[in-house]
Design a protein around this motif. Structure first.
Motif, short mmCIF file in Angstrom:
data_model
loop_
_atom_site.label_atom_id
_atom_site.label_comp_id
_atom_site.label_asym_id
_atom_site.label_seq_id
_atom_site.Cartn_x
_atom_site.Cartn_y
_atom_site.Cartn_z
N ALA A 85 -0.37 -3.50 -3.11
CA ALA A 85 1.07 -3.74 -3.28
C ALA A 85 1.88 -2.63 -2.62
N GLN B 53 5.82 -3.66 -1.42
CA GLN B 53 6.36 -4.26 -2.63
C GLN B 53 7.43 -3.37 -3.27
N PHE B 54 7.29 -2.05 -3.15
CA PHE B 54 8.19 -1.13 -3.85
C PHE B 54 9.08 -0.36 -2.87
N GLY C 112 1.75 -3.20 1.12
CA GLY C 112 2.49 -4.39 1.51
C GLY C 112 4.00 -4.23 1.43
#
Length: 55
Positions: free
Chosen positions: A25, A30-31, A28
């Motif tokens: 994540a 995500q944050f 990728g």
């Protein structure tokens, strides 16, 4: 006591799996930009609402 021979390796595999998903994540993105998504919700136009829900 014999169950510990099963539970300890299973818990280690579970922790490694959770860390792998978290790393995936992070990689990728995500944050990356949390503020933009929060502002997008607050700046939503009223026309996007269902006309039956308007009081």
């Amino acid at each position: 006591m014999d169950i510990l021979y099963l539970l300890i390796p299973l818990s280690a595999v579970l922790v490694l799996g959770i860390l792998g998903i978290f790393a995936w994540a992070l990689d990728g993105g995500q944050f990356d930009d949390l503020e933009q998504q929060a502002e997008r919700i607050l700046d939503a136009e009223d026309s996007a609402l269902d006309p039956h829900q308007v009081a």
